[in-house]
Write a protein that holds these residues in place. Structure first.
Motif, short mmCIF file in Angstrom:
data_model
loop_
_atom_site.label_atom_id
_atom_site.label_comp_id
_atom_site.label_asym_id
_atom_site.label_seq_id
_atom_site.Cartn_x
_atom_site.Cartn_y
_atom_site.Cartn_z
N VAL A 126 39.19 37.03 39.79
CA VAL A 126 40.64 36.63 39.18
C VAL A 126 41.06 37.11 40.25
O VAL A 126 40.88 38.37 40.69
CB VAL A 126 40.48 37.47 38.06
CG1 VAL A 126 41.78 36.61 37.37
CG2 VAL A 126 39.16 36.60 37.17
N VAL A 164 34.21 31.64 31.76
CA VAL A 164 35.12 32.57 32.36
C VAL A 164 36.18 32.06 30.74
O VAL A 164 36.62 31.13 30.08
CB VAL A 164 35.78 31.21 32.84
CG1 VAL A 164 37.82 31.71 33.26
CG2 VAL A 164 36.05 30.85 34.32
N ALA A 194 33.14 36.30 42.96
CA ALA A 194 34.05 35.76 42.71
C ALA A 194 34.58 36.32 41.89
O ALA A 194 34.21 37.43 41.58
CB ALA A 194 33.20 34.96 41.49
N VAL A 222 34.32 36.96 33.80
CA VAL A 222 34.24 35.77 34.23
C VAL A 222 32.91 36.48 34.69
O VAL A 222 32.32 37.04 35.00
CB VAL A 222 34.64 35.38 35.88
CG1 VAL A 222 33.79 34.45 36.10
CG2 VAL A 222 36.39 35.14 35.96
N VAL A 270 40.58 31.68 39.25
CA VAL A 270 38.72 32.76 39.80
C VAL A 270 39.12 31.98 41.04
O VAL A 270 38.77 30.54 41.82
CB VAL A 270 37.83 31.66 39.32
CG1 VAL A 270 36.57 32.21 39.64
CG2 VAL A 270 37.32 32.48 37.57
N TRP A 293 36.13 31.61 44.32
CA TRP A 293 34.93 32.65 45.12
C TRP A 293 34.87 32.18 46.31
O TRP A 293 35.73 32.12 47.00
CB TRP A 293 33.92 30.67 44.62
CG TRP A 293 32.60 30.38 44.72
CD1 TRP A 293 31.79 31.98 45.34
CD2 TRP A 293 31.51 29.84 45.09
NE1 TRP A 293 30.83 31.32 45.32
CE2 TRP A 293 30.09 30.11 45.15
CE3 TRP A 293 31.77 28.29 44.44
CZ2 TRP A 293 29.43 29.38 45.49
CZ3 TRP A 293 30.87 27.29 44.58
CH2 TRP A 293 29.72 27.95 45.54
#
Length: 187
Positions: free
Chosen positions: A137, A165, A135, A126, A144, A146
């Motif tokens: 994974v 991404v 952020a 990312v 993803v 956040w």
């Protein structure tokens, strides 16, 4: 053009030891629909303003329930904008912008925005960073997350997450990306 507003939310389990019976009262809105509950829920009782849920939580973390709020004229505490653009077979550009409305309280348990990519390969990277929060994974490698935190900073009450991404392999089935907010409910 017809605008239709909807949000997806789910309630997570509180930390409980053993297998005690627990209950929680969830505030309802006339536009709340499509309730679904985990198998551990033994009973629900709904009125126009609340839903009482009785359950025996398992030891592992669960999503206790999912619900949808939809319709015209629904006022949400957080408004959002989302855009995604394919850059090539291995990456997409995303932009999410959130604004806390005047009716929103700027303190919450947490606010996470999820960007699932179910029809893509595993997320390799990312590139980009949100204006607030972090952020990452998730463990599945296909979402993803956040993590906004527990409040919006500054006076504008607006935050953004622009990112690229990158996937480890090309997509097999491209689908629309959805995002939703989680709000932890503590018993």
């Amino acid at each position: 053009t017809h605008t239709h507003t909807r949000t997806h939310t789910h309630v997570q389990q509180a930390e409980l030891e053993g297998a005690p019976e627990a209950s929680i009262v969830l505030s309802s809105h006339s536009k709340t629909s499509t309730w679904s509950f985990h198998a551990c829920v033994e009973a629900t009782d709904s009125t126009a303003t609340e839903t009482k849920v009785r359950f025996r939580p398992p030891l592992q973390q669960i999503s206790l329930c999912h619900y949808r709020v939809q319709g015209d004229g629904v006022s949400f505490p957080i408004r959002g904008f989302y855009q995604m653009k394919d850059l090539d077979h291995e990456s997409v550009k995303v932009l999410a912008q959130l604004k806390l409305t005047d009716s929103g309280n700027n303190h919450f348990d947490f606010c996470d925005v999820l960007f699932p990519f179910p029809g893509r390969g595993v997320i390799k990277e990312v590139q980009g960073s949100p204006s607030t929060g972090t952020a990452q994974v998730d463990a599945s490698g296909h979402t993803v997350v956040w993590r906004v935190g527990n409040k919006f900073p500054g006076r504008s009450m607006e935050i953004a997450f622009p990112a690229r991404v990158v996937f480890a392999s090309p997509p097999t089935d491209v689908r629309h990306i959805q995002f939703f907010f989680k709000k932890k409910i503590v018993c």
